[in-house]
Motif scaffolding. Structure first.
Motif, PDB file in Angstrom:
ATOM      1  N   TYR A   1     -35.195  -9.121 -10.195  1.00  0.00           N
ATOM      2  CA  TYR A   1     -34.631  -8.470  -9.030  1.00  0.00           C
ATOM      3  C   TYR A   1     -33.475  -9.290  -8.491  1.00  0.00           C
ATOM      4  O   TYR A   1     -33.306 -10.453  -8.832  1.00  0.00           O
ATOM      5  N   ARG A   2     -32.678  -8.678  -7.645  1.00  0.00           N
ATOM      6  CA  ARG A   2     -31.642  -9.427  -6.931  1.00  0.00           C
ATOM      7  C   ARG A   2     -32.242  -9.919  -5.624  1.00  0.00           C
ATOM      8  O   ARG A   2     -32.715  -9.113  -4.832  1.00  0.00           O
ATOM      9  N   PRO A   3     -32.226 -11.210  -5.368  1.00  0.00           N
ATOM     10  CA  PRO A   3     -32.872 -11.745  -4.158  1.00  0.00           C
ATOM     11  C   PRO A   3     -32.371 -11.097  -2.878  1.00  0.00           C
ATOM     12  O   PRO A   3     -33.163 -10.808  -1.994  1.00  0.00           O
ATOM     13  N   GLU A   4     -31.057 -10.842  -2.788  1.00  0.00           N
ATOM     14  CA  GLU A   4     -30.561 -10.274  -1.531  1.00  0.00           C
ATOM     15  C   GLU A   4     -31.110  -8.862  -1.310  1.00  0.00           C
ATOM     16  O   GLU A   4     -31.387  -8.453  -0.200  1.00  0.00           O
ATOM     17  N   GLY A   5     -31.301  -8.104  -2.402  1.00  0.00           N
ATOM     18  CA  GLY A   5     -31.865  -6.762  -2.273  1.00  0.00           C
ATOM     19  C   GLY A   5     -33.315  -6.809  -1.849  1.00  0.00           C
ATOM     20  O   GLY A   5     -33.757  -6.040  -1.003  1.00  0.00           O
ATOM     21  N   LEU A   6     -34.053  -7.726  -2.433  1.00  0.00           N
ATOM     22  CA  LEU A   6     -35.465  -7.880  -2.098  1.00  0.00           C
ATOM     23  C   LEU A   6     -35.634  -8.322  -0.651  1.00  0.00           C
ATOM     24  O   LEU A   6     -36.468  -7.789   0.081  1.00  0.00           O
ATOM     25  N   ASP A   7     -34.827  -9.279  -0.235  1.00  0.00           N
ATOM     26  CA  ASP A   7     -34.927  -9.775   1.142  1.00  0.00           C
ATOM     27  C   ASP A   7     -34.630  -8.666   2.152  1.00  0.00           C
ATOM     28  O   ASP A   7     -35.282  -8.569   3.192  1.00  0.00           O
ATOM     29  N   GLN A   8     -33.668  -7.816   1.816  1.00  0.00           N
ATOM     30  CA  GLN A   8     -33.331  -6.707   2.717  1.00  0.00           C
ATOM     31  C   GLN A   8     -34.493  -5.730   2.819  1.00  0.00           C
ATOM     32  O   GLN A   8     -34.851  -5.271   3.905  1.00  0.00           O
ATOM     33  N   LEU A   9     -35.118  -5.429   1.679  1.00  0.00           N
ATOM     34  CA  LEU A   9     -36.257  -4.509   1.687  1.00  0.00           C
ATOM     35  C   LEU A   9     -37.475  -5.110   2.381  1.00  0.00           C
ATOM     36  O   LEU A   9     -38.282  -4.379   2.961  1.00  0.00           O
ATOM     37  N   LEU A  10     -37.610  -6.427   2.318  1.00  0.00           N
ATOM     38  CA  LEU A  10     -38.697  -7.078   3.047  1.00  0.00           C
ATOM     39  C   LEU A  10     -38.553  -6.838   4.548  1.00  0.00           C
ATOM     40  O   LEU A  10     -39.546  -6.679   5.262  1.00  0.00           O
ATOM     41  N   GLN A  11     -37.317  -6.803   5.022  1.00  0.00           N
ATOM     42  CA  GLN A  11     -37.060  -6.551   6.447  1.00  0.00           C
ATOM     43  C   GLN A  11     -37.202  -5.070   6.787  1.00  0.00           C
ATOM     44  O   GLN A  11     -37.676  -4.711   7.860  1.00  0.00           O
ATOM     45  N   GLN A  12     -36.803  -4.200   5.849  1.00  0.00           N
ATOM     46  CA  GLN A  12     -36.753  -2.765   6.137  1.00  0.00           C
ATOM     47  C   GLN A  12     -38.092  -2.061   5.924  1.00  0.00           C
ATOM     48  O   GLN A  12     -38.314  -0.984   6.470  1.00  0.00           O
ATOM     49  N   THR A  13     -38.963  -2.657   5.119  1.00  0.00           N
ATOM     50  CA  THR A  13     -40.241  -2.003   4.809  1.00  0.00           C
ATOM     51  C   THR A  13     -41.403  -2.859   5.293  1.00  0.00           C
ATOM     52  O   THR A  13     -41.212  -3.971   5.785  1.00  0.00           O
ATOM     53  N   LYS A  14     -42.600  -2.315   5.121  1.00  0.00           N
ATOM     54  CA  LYS A  14     -43.808  -3.040   5.515  1.00  0.00           C
ATOM     55  C   LYS A  14     -44.584  -3.514   4.294  1.00  0.00           C
ATOM     56  O   LYS A  14     -45.796  -3.684   4.340  1.00  0.00           O
ATOM     57  N   PHE A  15     -43.860  -3.714   3.187  1.00  0.00           N
ATOM     58  CA  PHE A  15     -44.474  -4.251   1.977  1.00  0.00           C
ATOM     59  C   PHE A  15     -44.225  -5.759   1.894  1.00  0.00           C
ATOM     60  O   PHE A  15     -43.226  -6.260   2.401  1.00  0.00           O
ATOM     61  N   THR A  16     -45.132  -6.444   1.218  1.00  0.00           N
ATOM     62  CA  THR A  16     -44.946  -7.874   0.987  1.00  0.00           C
ATOM     63  C   THR A  16     -44.004  -8.070  -0.202  1.00  0.00           C
ATOM     64  O   THR A  16     -43.729  -7.130  -0.966  1.00  0.00           O
ATOM     65  N   ARG A  17     -43.541  -9.301  -0.383  1.00  0.00           N
ATOM     66  CA  ARG A  17     -42.673  -9.625  -1.522  1.00  0.00           C
ATOM     67  C   ARG A  17     -43.367  -9.272  -2.836  1.00  0.00           C
ATOM     68  O   ARG A  17     -42.772  -8.681  -3.737  1.00  0.00           O
ATOM     69  N   ARG A  18     -44.626  -9.630  -2.939  1.00  0.00           N
ATOM     70  CA  ARG A  18     -45.392  -9.359  -4.179  1.00  0.00           C
ATOM     71  C   ARG A  18     -45.516  -7.856  -4.413  1.00  0.00           C
ATOM     72  O   ARG A  18     -45.369  -7.374  -5.536  1.00  0.00           O
ATOM     73  N   GLU A  19     -45.815  -7.102  -3.358  1.00  0.00           N
ATOM     74  CA  GLU A  19     -45.949  -5.650  -3.495  1.00  0.00           C
ATOM     75  C   GLU A  19     -44.635  -5.017  -3.944  1.00  0.00           C
ATOM     76  O   GLU A  19     -44.625  -4.129  -4.797  1.00  0.00           O
ATOM     77  N   LEU A  20     -43.528  -5.495  -3.376  1.00  0.00           N
ATOM     78  CA  LEU A  20     -42.216  -4.963  -3.759  1.00  0.00           C
ATOM     79  C   LEU A  20     -41.915  -5.261  -5.227  1.00  0.00           C
ATOM     80  O   LEU A  20     -41.362  -4.416  -5.936  1.00  0.00           O
ATOM     81  N   GLN A  21     -42.295  -6.438  -5.685  1.00  0.00           N
ATOM     82  CA  GLN A  21     -42.063  -6.790  -7.090  1.00  0.00           C
ATOM     83  C   GLN A  21     -42.872  -5.868  -8.011  1.00  0.00           C
ATOM     84  O   GLN A  21     -42.353  -5.376  -9.026  1.00  0.00           O
ATOM     85  N   ILE A  22     -44.119  -5.610  -7.651  1.00  0.00           N
ATOM     86  CA  ILE A  22     -44.971  -4.748  -8.473  1.00  0.00           C
ATOM     87  C   ILE A  22     -44.452  -3.310  -8.458  1.00  0.00           C
ATOM     88  O   ILE A  22     -44.382  -2.637  -9.498  1.00  0.00           O
TER      89      ILE A  22
END
Length: 205
Positions: A23-44
């Motif tokens: 993943y792209r870290p900046e995209g993941l970090d943005q989604l961590l702020q915008q959603t209620k999923f954890t980093r691990r959940e977003l990766q899965i």
């Protein structure tokens, strides 16, 4: 979008197997702020999304195909069309991972008000800010079609219409033939029967 860059790879161990989540870290970090999923959940979620959709986006036909696998007993194509339009927030005929996971976060983790707002947008088929009886009937009919006779063996043909008539009688407070977001929120939150009826949709999203 989430692209694959070699230096961004993270390795995780699952059931003794080493696997890669990219993943792209900046995209993941943005989604961590915008959603209620954890980093691990977003990766899965991302890995599952990329497995189904290697290009990183889903078009409507692919979305319908994926959905039909979950509801083989009925015809899910019309409901999948409505659902695709609700997820396609940019109205470009494509649902990206970001679009998908943002909607999923509301459906699964949102507050009651957030979920109801999302449902209102789903039912408001032409996105004009009002739900008509015709729009709600189309949605209900598509749900009954999708669930099929296996789920509703004794379902009458006029069941969707009766369901909608019941909804509208309670929701359309000023009897002007349309339901606004204010009427929708107030009716759903005050009427336990409507809230229970809304759980019908928990199984189809």
């Amino acid at each position: 979008s989430f692209g694959c860059q070699g230096k961004c790879k993270e390795y995780v161990v699952e059931d003794g197997e080493l696997s890669t989540v990219c993943y792209r870290p900046e995209g993941l970090d943005q989604l961590l702020q915008q959603t209620k999923f954890t980093r691990r959940e977003l990766q899965i979620l991302y890995r599952g999304f990329k497995n189904e959709c290697p290009s990183g986006v889903v078009d409507e036909e692919t979305f319908k195909l994926i959905y039909s696998q979950f509801f083989p007993q009925g015809d899910s194509s019309t409901y999948a069309h409505f659902l695709f339009e609700a997820f396609d927030t940019h109205k470009n005929g494509m649902v990206s991972f970001e679009d998908f996971v943002t909607g999923l976060s509301i459906i699964l983790r949102g507050s009651v008000t957030e979920k109801l707002n999302w449902a209102f947008n789903l039912y408001d088929l032409n996105k004009d800010g009002f739900i008509t009886k015709e729009e709600m009937t189309d949605i209900m009919s598509s749900i009954y079609d999708m669930m099929g006779t296996c789920t509703y063996p004794c379902m009458q043909n006029d069941a969707p219409k009766e369901h909608v008539d019941n909804f509208f009688q309670k929701m359309d407070k000023n009897k002007d033939g349309v339901v606004t977001i204010e009427e929708f929120l107030e009716s759903c939150q005050k009427d336990e029967n409507i809230m229970q009826s809304m759980h019908l949709f928990d199984n189809v999203i």
